[in-house]
Design a protein around this motif. Structure first.
Motif, PDB file in Angstrom:
ATOM      1  N   ASP A   1      -7.015   3.489   2.923  1.00 38.71           N
ATOM      2  CA  ASP A   1      -8.360   3.188   1.602  1.00 38.71           C
ATOM      3  C   ASP A   1      -8.509   1.911   0.658  1.00 38.71           C
ATOM      4  OD1 ASP A   1      -9.256   3.038  -0.873  1.00 38.71           O
ATOM      5  OD2 ASP A   1      -9.434   5.754  -0.977  1.00 38.71           O
TER       6      ASP A   1
ATOM      7  N   TYR B   1       0.241  -0.862   0.063  1.00 36.54           N
ATOM      8  CA  TYR B   1      -0.283  -0.055  -0.061  1.00 36.54           C
ATOM      9  C   TYR B   1       0.934   1.082  -0.223  1.00 36.54           C
ATOM     10  CZ  TYR B   1      -4.066  -2.261   0.542  1.00 36.54           C
ATOM     11  OH  TYR B   1      -5.788  -2.881   1.125  1.00 36.54           O
TER      12      TYR B   1
ATOM     13  N   LYS C   1      -4.432   2.648   0.031  1.00 34.20           N
ATOM     14  CA  LYS C   1      -3.740   4.171   0.124  1.00 34.20           C
ATOM     15  C   LYS C   1      -3.395   4.114   1.815  1.00 34.20           C
ATOM     16  CE  LYS C   1      -2.556   6.655  -3.251  1.00 34.20           C
ATOM     17  NZ  LYS C   1      -3.067   8.286  -4.109  1.00 34.20           N
TER      18      LYS C   1
ATOM     19  N   GLU D   1      -9.376   0.129  -1.784  1.00 35.86           N
ATOM     20  CA  GLU D   1      -9.785   0.337  -2.271  1.00 35.86           C
ATOM     21  C   GLU D   1      -8.342   1.006  -3.538  1.00 35.86           C
ATOM     22  OE1 GLU D   1     -12.808   2.421  -5.409  1.00 35.86           O
ATOM     23  OE2 GLU D   1     -13.926   1.437  -3.922  1.00 35.86           O
ATOM     24  N   ASP D   2      -8.463   2.537  -2.824  1.00 38.42           N
ATOM     25  CA  ASP D   2      -7.186   2.674  -4.040  1.00 38.42           C
ATOM     26  C   ASP D   2      -5.443   2.418  -2.845  1.00 38.42           C
ATOM     27  OD1 ASP D   2      -8.451   4.413  -5.456  1.00 38.42           O
ATOM     28  OD2 ASP D   2      -8.992   5.899  -4.057  1.00 38.42           O
TER      29      ASP D   2
END
Length: 117
Positions: free
Chosen positions: A71, A23, A76, A73-74
């Motif tokens: 996050d 990530y 991060k 989904e991203d």
């Protein structure tokens, strides 16, 4: 932040068992690197971040309590620290145990100064 610097904030969106390796890590003022290793261990959770992207060859150990938001989904992780605060953190030696109590104490003293209560 959580009462313990070594535990994820309840509002961070952290889910135990989600693999955070790889990530991107975002400070309050920009990207600082990638998660190389992490721990979900209660009372000793952390992220080992490779910040070699902008500071050649440096790794930092961030207590999980510095994580503001995840996050998935991203892919991060957002931390409540600036790039400078991360850069100036106590040096991490890969040959030193990440669970070393003396090192945790040193990190706690450093990051506690930046806690948002």
């Amino acid at each position: 932040m959580s009462d313990s610097l070594w535990g994820y904030q309840p509002s961070s969106g952290h889910t135990a068992g989600v693999d955070l390796t790889g990530y991107s890590v975002e400070a309050t003022d920009g990207s600082i690197g990638k998660v190389d290793k992490y721990s979900d261990e209660v009372g000793s959770a952390y992220l080992l971040v490779d910040i070699g992207v902008w500071i050649f060859g440096k790794d930092v150990l961030l207590p999980a309590g510095t994580v503001k938001r995840i996050d998935t989904e991203d892919r991060k992780v957002y931390v409540d620290l600036t790039k400078e605060q991360v850069k100036d953190s106590p040096e991490f030696d890969r040959h030193q145990q990440t669970e070393d109590p003396a090192y945790h104490e040193q990190l706690s003293a450093y990051y506690t100064a930046y806690r948002i209560l």
